[in-house]
Design a protein around this motif. Structure first.
Motif, PDB file in Angstrom:
ATOM      1  N   PHE A   1       0.850  -1.192   0.000  1.00 41.99           N
ATOM      2  CA  PHE A   1       0.000   0.000   0.000  1.00 41.99           C
ATOM      3  C   PHE A   1       0.885   1.241   0.000  1.00 41.99           C
ATOM      4  O   PHE A   1       0.523   2.278  -0.568  1.00 41.99           O
ATOM      5  N   LEU A   2       2.054   1.130   0.638  1.00 44.94           N
ATOM      6  CA  LEU A   2       3.019   2.229   0.654  1.00 44.94           C
ATOM      7  C   LEU A   2       3.969   2.069  -0.534  1.00 44.94           C
ATOM      8  O   LEU A   2       4.620   1.026  -0.665  1.00 44.94           O
ATOM      9  N   PRO A   3       4.098   3.063  -1.405  1.00 47.02           N
ATOM     10  CA  PRO A   3       5.035   2.965  -2.529  1.00 47.02           C
ATOM     11  C   PRO A   3       6.473   2.674  -2.102  1.00 47.02           C
ATOM     12  O   PRO A   3       7.219   2.052  -2.845  1.00 47.02           O
ATOM     13  N   SER A   4       6.863   3.092  -0.900  1.00 41.85           N
ATOM     14  CA  SER A   4       8.220   2.825  -0.436  1.00 41.85           C
ATOM     15  C   SER A   4       8.491   1.334  -0.347  1.00 41.85           C
ATOM     16  O   SER A   4       9.586   0.860  -0.678  1.00 41.85           O
ATOM     17  N   TYR A   5       7.505   0.573   0.103  1.00 44.03           N
ATOM     18  CA  TYR A   5       7.693  -0.872   0.187  1.00 44.03           C
ATOM     19  C   TYR A   5       7.623  -1.531  -1.184  1.00 44.03           C
ATOM     20  O   TYR A   5       8.178  -2.611  -1.386  1.00 44.03           O
ATOM     21  N   CYS A   6       6.938  -0.914  -2.113  1.00 47.13           N
ATOM     22  CA  CYS A   6       7.011  -1.389  -3.501  1.00 47.13           C
ATOM     23  C   CYS A   6       8.437  -1.230  -4.019  1.00 47.13           C
ATOM     24  O   CYS A   6       8.955  -2.097  -4.735  1.00 47.13           O
ATOM     25  N   TRP A   7       9.067  -0.107  -3.662  1.00 46.82           N
ATOM     26  CA  TRP A   7      10.468   0.098  -4.058  1.00 46.82           C
ATOM     27  C   TRP A   7      11.355  -0.978  -3.443  1.00 46.82           C
ATOM     28  O   TRP A   7      12.215  -1.551  -4.118  1.00 46.82           O
ATOM     29  N   LEU A   8      11.164  -1.258  -2.157  1.00 43.29           N
ATOM     30  CA  LEU A   8      11.976  -2.268  -1.485  1.00 43.29           C
ATOM     31  C   LEU A   8      11.773  -3.640  -2.106  1.00 43.29           C
ATOM     32  O   LEU A   8      12.730  -4.412  -2.289  1.00 43.29           O
ATOM     33  N   THR A   9      10.521  -3.955  -2.465  1.00 42.40           N
ATOM     34  CA  THR A   9      10.235  -5.248  -3.102  1.00 42.40           C
ATOM     35  C   THR A   9      10.943  -5.355  -4.442  1.00 42.40           C
ATOM     36  O   THR A   9      11.569  -6.384  -4.748  1.00 42.40           O
ATOM     37  N   CYS A  10      10.879  -4.303  -5.255  1.00 44.32           N
ATOM     38  CA  CYS A  10      11.537  -4.323  -6.561  1.00 44.32           C
ATOM     39  C   CYS A  10      13.049  -4.403  -6.419  1.00 44.32           C
ATOM     40  O   CYS A  10      13.722  -5.140  -7.156  1.00 44.32           O
ATOM     41  N   ALA A  11      13.603  -3.639  -5.477  1.00 42.19           N
ATOM     42  CA  ALA A  11      15.055  -3.656  -5.282  1.00 42.19           C
ATOM     43  C   ALA A  11      15.523  -5.036  -4.844  1.00 42.19           C
ATOM     44  O   ALA A  11      16.562  -5.533  -5.306  1.00 42.19           O
ATOM     45  N   THR A  12      14.762  -5.686  -3.962  1.00 38.97           N
ATOM     46  CA  THR A  12      15.140  -7.024  -3.501  1.00 38.97           C
ATOM     47  C   THR A  12      15.056  -8.033  -4.626  1.00 38.97           C
ATOM     48  O   THR A  12      15.950  -8.867  -4.810  1.00 38.97           O
ATOM     49  N   LEU A  13      13.972  -7.996  -5.411  1.00 38.36           N
ATOM     50  CA  LEU A  13      13.836  -8.937  -6.520  1.00 38.36           C
ATOM     51  C   LEU A  13      14.896  -8.705  -7.586  1.00 38.36           C
ATOM     52  O   LEU A  13      15.414  -9.658  -8.186  1.00 38.36           O
ATOM     53  N   HIS A  14      15.215  -7.450  -7.839  1.00 39.27           N
ATOM     54  CA  HIS A  14      16.268  -7.151  -8.813  1.00 39.27           C
ATOM     55  C   HIS A  14      17.606  -7.698  -8.322  1.00 39.27           C
ATOM     56  O   HIS A  14      18.408  -8.224  -9.101  1.00 39.27           O
ATOM     57  N   PHE A  15      17.847  -7.591  -7.035  1.00 37.14           N
ATOM     58  CA  PHE A  15      19.075  -8.141  -6.445  1.00 37.14           C
ATOM     59  C   PHE A  15      19.086  -9.660  -6.547  1.00 37.14           C
ATOM     60  O   PHE A  15      20.111 -10.270  -6.879  1.00 37.14           O
ATOM     61  N   LEU A  16      17.946 -10.303  -6.295  1.00 40.55           N
ATOM     62  CA  LEU A  16      17.885 -11.758  -6.300  1.00 40.55           C
ATOM     63  C   LEU A  16      17.994 -12.354  -7.692  1.00 40.55           C
ATOM     64  O   LEU A  16      18.586 -13.427  -7.877  1.00 40.55           O
ATOM     65  N   HIS A  17      17.463 -11.669  -8.704  1.00 42.51           N
ATOM     66  CA  HIS A  17      17.334 -12.290 -10.020  1.00 42.51           C
ATOM     67  C   HIS A  17      18.223 -11.686 -11.102  1.00 42.51           C
ATOM     68  O   HIS A  17      18.487 -12.356 -12.104  1.00 42.51           O
ATOM     69  N   PHE A  18      18.664 -10.461 -10.938  1.00 41.83           N
ATOM     70  CA  PHE A  18      19.382  -9.822 -12.036  1.00 41.83           C
ATOM     71  C   PHE A  18      20.793  -9.382 -11.658  1.00 41.83           C
ATOM     72  O   PHE A  18      21.364  -8.505 -12.288  1.00 41.83           O
ATOM     73  N   THR A  19      21.331  -9.981 -10.622  1.00 41.38           N
ATOM     74  CA  THR A  19      22.729  -9.736 -10.274  1.00 41.38           C
ATOM     75  C   THR A  19      23.622 -10.527 -11.214  1.00 41.38           C
ATOM     76  O   THR A  19      23.387 -11.704 -11.461  1.00 41.38           O
TER      77      THR A  19
END
Length: 972
Positions: free
Chosen positions: A330-348
């Motif tokens: 619901f908070l865009p900040s946590y959407c950012w955290l979710t995207c940053a984590t997934l990008h770290f997990l899958h596109f490193t």
């Protein structure tokens, strides 16, 4: 040419050069040189310069935003949050988290619609719009997008001039200044602009934007803030802003103010035309649009985009389930955290900058709380400065304490009574109560959210099922804050804290007092002065206690890393991914067990990294270098001691992640020096895990070698091998069985065998579809490589042609000792050729040929060729069947073990047929035996074969390469 003409010619040339330089500068920057070098010629030109400069300033993104790659810009990433217009009566009851907002009473509006005139406002006066929202709802993002759109001419076009201010900057100004000078100081090109002069009604075309009003102290009392209508009158910045809102100063101008929930009453209701609340992303579709804008950045990269599309679909399904993640996003900040984590997990990958999971969470907090101090919201003149008023430090001491209690007692949900106990339960003064009220209003709901499934957390007490419970918005945030709470030393007892204060006081005073006593002792030599020297020992005693405390932190990290009850869990990175994407498929049966907190020790290690300590220092949370050194010294000892015991692959992967998060090459090298082999079998090796493994092993000296690196059944593909190259060079035995490697993978493996710094002795490639072409590529390394002694190509699709080429090339490699080409559809003729080549080879002693379509005559001929009676050729052990004529093969047990181990991944019909052939051979051999003991031995082998056949028919085959409990050996 006369001297005068020569001088004029030189001046003309210099003038032309200057014109060319100005033209090139304007072409490169897109802004005319006059905007920087000379004042604008007119008001219109000044506004154009203003737009260009604003666009450049507001297009700048923090470093954390650049990690997603691709063409990343505010235009491509922005998704409009939900903005609701509120009545003045409604706002009083809205001091709650937007997470709790259900059905909006009014429709969605845009910022542009908020500046449409209404009948309730006086003609000729500008509008005052107050835009408010909780932390993380997207206020700053909305402001940035608004300014950029105005510069581009796509919104608020009826305002000729937009003047944005940061209230944090204004709050730091101590010198009085007029409105004209305030604008000119910030925007030099707008100095003395006619729209700001107050003449006529020109100010109706001006919009002032004040972002973060809670960081200024505004006092609207007449007795405290004088009235002013002259833009040139010098006043404190707060008084200028108050008069703009009062409409005494430039009454025709409009004002947009953004603030947090706790500061809503700072501006009296009569001075606000409209209230609007930013409510974040209220539905999965907005969240999905945000995820798409962040993750689909690699345009033109089909593989990346396909994977990103799959991630977005899984996220969307998880959000539609009304999961806990949906409440957090619901908070865009946590959407950012979710995207940053997934990008770290899958596109490193190897080309990406070094990033860590701890670094992502630290950056996330810096983006939301950087520079924040804990104010009271009362508008008093009390200065609030210093580390002790850092908002982030207050979060650690309250929410972090709650998180630590949850981790210690293995709990993830908390009741309202527990929140009251841990957060603000010991407040005493009015100042502390005001700070607590502001904290609960603005910040608490950022970290804690109502539990979506509260009933799952108290099944033993039905009376508590309906009790409202709270959880951390993202589960990993609880472990991060608990780790930060411990590393900062906030979990000290009251005695330890008092001891520290006494030690500091004595340490500061001891030098001055010592000097005085030394002077007095020369005149009055009393022995009592010697007693004072005992006080000097107190700081040293405290130092020893402090070092012991740091050792306990290291001991806690090690104990949490290798908990016995967590050994059967998946590795930490898979757990993080599942917490974001959910578990797809049948719903697992709920088991009420203690929650594992395996990220907790990893975050503790990551927080000690220098880069994270720098970011935390900006947040007012200091981790001293001496603390890091003491924890590191103790941690090394405890890790080496723990690694003396066998560890499962998942635990070992977590250890590698801890060393990677720590980013301490010396510690990593010293810990790995005690390891002889690394077994990661059955660990799903993503690109990130491959990068972590290689990064950690790259910290070791060039001479460091593992006895074995086992990456069997790790779902490895060709594109992951380049990231593993540094790791491959540090091992003697490389096991890549049961992966998804194709013929192209052999190019890298060939180069690995040819690398002079590589010392591969054993290479196992069983159950990879290498085919004849891949094997041919691999064999190209034979002439130059002399380190390889064991090569396994079992079930790789060689066929007769591949085996024939292998036989022809064997003489090019003089060091090979064992060759496994079982289950490769090799016929009698090719098998005999291969065995003859092995006999002529100077060192090969064993060749595996079972599970190939060999006839009985062919098998017998192979045994005869492998064990010649004459002196021509060497003896070679040929493993083709469990029998050798009428006798049992001495290698029947290894053959059956290999089949049972790999049966789940092989063609079952083919294996059935081969096992039936084995049974026929065993029955015939048993009938030929006269000895009772030999017949009994045959029956025992038959029993094992029949048992494997029954397992096949009942489909009860155990998983291939079962989890190894002895995954790690240590150096003696």
């Amino acid at each position: 040419m006369s001297p005068v003409q020569r001088q004029l010619s030189q001046l003309l040339g210099a003038w032309r050069w200057k014109r060319r330089a100005e033209h090139s500068l304007s072409s490169a920057t897109g802004i005319h040189c006059r905007s920087f070098c000379s004042p604008p010629s007119g008001p219109e030109e000044a506004i154009e310069i203003h737009k260009k400069k604003l666009f450049l300033w507001f297009s700048h993104l923090p470093q954390e935003e650049k990690q997603f790659g691709g063409c990343f810009s505010p235009e491509t990433m922005h998704v409009d949050p939900l903005i609701l217009e509120r009545n003045a009566e409604e706002r009083a009851g809205l001091l709650t988290s937007p997470l709790q907002t259900q059905t909006p009473s009014s429709g969605h509006v845009t910022v542009e619609q908020l500046f449409e005139t209404t009948d309730a406002w006086h003609e000729g006066r500008g509008l005052n719009v107050l835009l408010y929202g909780a932390v993380g709802t997207g206020k700053s993002t909305v402001v940035r997008k608004l300014v950029l759109d105005w510069c581009a001419g796509t919104t608020l076009t009826h305002f000729k001039l937009l003047v944005p201010f940061s209230c944090e900057d204004l709050g730091q100004l101590s010198k009085a200044v007029s409105l004209i000078d305030l604008v000119g100081r910030k925007y030099l090109h707008l100095r003395k602009h006619p729209l700001l002069g107050g003449e006529g009604n020109q100010a109706r075309d001006v919009l002032f934007l004040f972002n973060g009003m809670e960081k200024m102290k505004l006092d609207f009392r007449i007795g405290a803030t004088e009235l002013c209508s002259d833009p040139n009158e010098v006043l404190p910045p707060g008084v200028v802003v108050v008069n703009l809102l009062r409409k005494y100063l430039l009454p025709e101008a409009s004002v947009l103010v953004t603030t947090r929930l706790s500061a809503l009453d700072r501006i009296p209701q009569k001075y606000v035309t409209r209230y609007a609340q930013i409510c974040g992303f209220n539905d999965p579709d907005r969240q999905r649009a945000y995820f798409t804008s962040r993750l689909m950045q690699h345009t033109g990269e089909t593989t990346h985009n396909n994977e990103a599309h799959g991630l977005i679909e899984q996220l969307y399904l998880n959000l539609q389930r009304e999961s806990q993640l949906a409440a957090a996003c619901f908070l865009p900040s946590y959407c950012w955290l979710t995207c940053a984590t997934l990008h770290f997990l899958h596109f490193t990958d190897a080309k990406s900058p070094i990033r860590t999971l701890t670094g992502i969470y630290t950056s996330f907090l810096r983006l939301n709380f950087g520079g924040e101090v804990l104010g009271t919201g009362t508008g008093t003149n009390a200065a609030i400065q210093g580390q002790h008023n850092s908002l982030m430090l207050y979060v650690v001491r309250t929410v972090g304490k709650l998180a630590f209690d949850g981790v210690t007692n293995k709990r993830t949900s908390f009741s309202e009574e527990e929140l009251e106990q841990w957060i603000g339960g010991k407040t005493k003064t009015d100042e502390e109560l005001r700070q607590l009220a502001m904290f609960r209003t603005d910040v608490l709901d950022f970290f804690l959210a109502p539990c979506v499934e509260s009933f799952k957390h108290s099944p033993e007490d039905p009376s508590k099922i309906d009790q409202k419970r709270y959880v951390f918005a993202v589960p990993a945030m609880q472990e991060y804050l608990a780790a930060l709470y411990v590393v900062l030393g906030e979990n000290k007892s009251a005695l330890e804290k008092m001891t520290k204060q006494v030690s500091l006081a004595i340490g500061q005073a001891s030098e001055d007092v010592s000097a005085i006593f030394n002077i007095l002792s020369k005149f009055i030599p009393l022995r009592i002065f010697a007693v004072f020297n005992l006080l000097k020992l107190f700081p040293k005693l405290y130092e020893k206690i402090s070092i012991k405390n740091k050792g306990s932190i290291a001991r806690t990290m090690t104990a949490e890393m290798f908990r016995t009850e967590d050994r059967d869990n998946e590795d930490v990175l898979d757990q993080v991914e599942q917490s974001l994407l959910g578990v797809h498929g049948p719903e697992p049966q709920q088991i009420f067990e203690a929650q594992p907190f395996e990220l907790y020790p990893i975050f503790m290690g990551g927080l000690l990294h220098y880069g994270n300590r720098v970011l935390l220092q900006q947040l007012g949370c200091n981790i001293h270098s001496t603390t890091v050194a003491q924890i590191t010294h103790a941690l090394r000892k405890y890790l080496v001691k723990e690694l003396s015991q066998p560890q499962p692959p998942e635990e070992l992967m977590d250890l590698l992640l801890l060393l990677y998060e720590f980013q301490n090459p010396r510690l990593t090298a010293e810990v790995l020096a005690s390891i002889r082999s690394i077994c990661l079998t059955n660990v799903r090796m993503t690109s990130l895990k491959c990068f972590v493994l290689s990064s950690v092993l790259s910290c070791t000296p060039a001479s460091y070698r593992l006895e074995e690196l086992d990456l069997s059944s790790c779902l490895l593909t060709q594109d992951k091998l380049p990231m593993l190259w540094p790791a491959f060079r540090h091992t003697f035995k490389l096991n890549l069985q049961f992966n998804s490697l194709g013929p192209e993978s052999c190019i890298l493996l060939r180069d690995l065998l040819l690398d002079p710094e590589s010392c591969i002795r054993s290479l196992q490639l069983c159950d990879n579809t290498l085919l004849e072409s891949g094997a041919s590529t691999l064999l190209e390394a034979f002439p130059e490589n002399q380190s390889l002694t064991h090569l396994s190509l079992m079930h790789t699709g060689l066929g007769d042609r591949g085996a024939q080429e292998l036989a022809e090339r064997l003489q090019q490699h003089k060091g090979l000792q064992e060759l496994n080409v079982a289950y490769n559809n090799i016929g009698d003729s090719t098998a005999m050729t291969l065995v003859d080549a092995c006999r002529e080879h100077p060192s090969i002693h064993t060749v595996h040929l079972y599970l190939n379509p060999l006839t009985d005559v062919g098998k017998q001929s192979l045994y005869v060729r492998g064990d010649p009676k004459s002196d021509i050729g060497r003896r070679v052990k040929v493993l083709a069947s469990v029998t050798e004529g009428s006798d049992l093969s001495e290698d029947w047990h290894p053959i059956l073990s290999v089949i049972q181990k790999n049966i789940s991944s092989w063609d079952r019909q083919r294996v059935k047929e081969q096992l039936k052939v084995f049974l026929r051979d065993l029955e015939w051999g048993r009938q030929q035996q006269q000895s009772f003991w030999k017949r009994l031995h045959f029956r025992r082998v038959e029993k094992g074969v029949r048992q494997t056949l029954r397992m096949l028919e009942k489909d009860t085959i155990p998983p291939a390469s079962g989890k190894s409990k002895g995954a790690i050996k240590t150096r003696r």
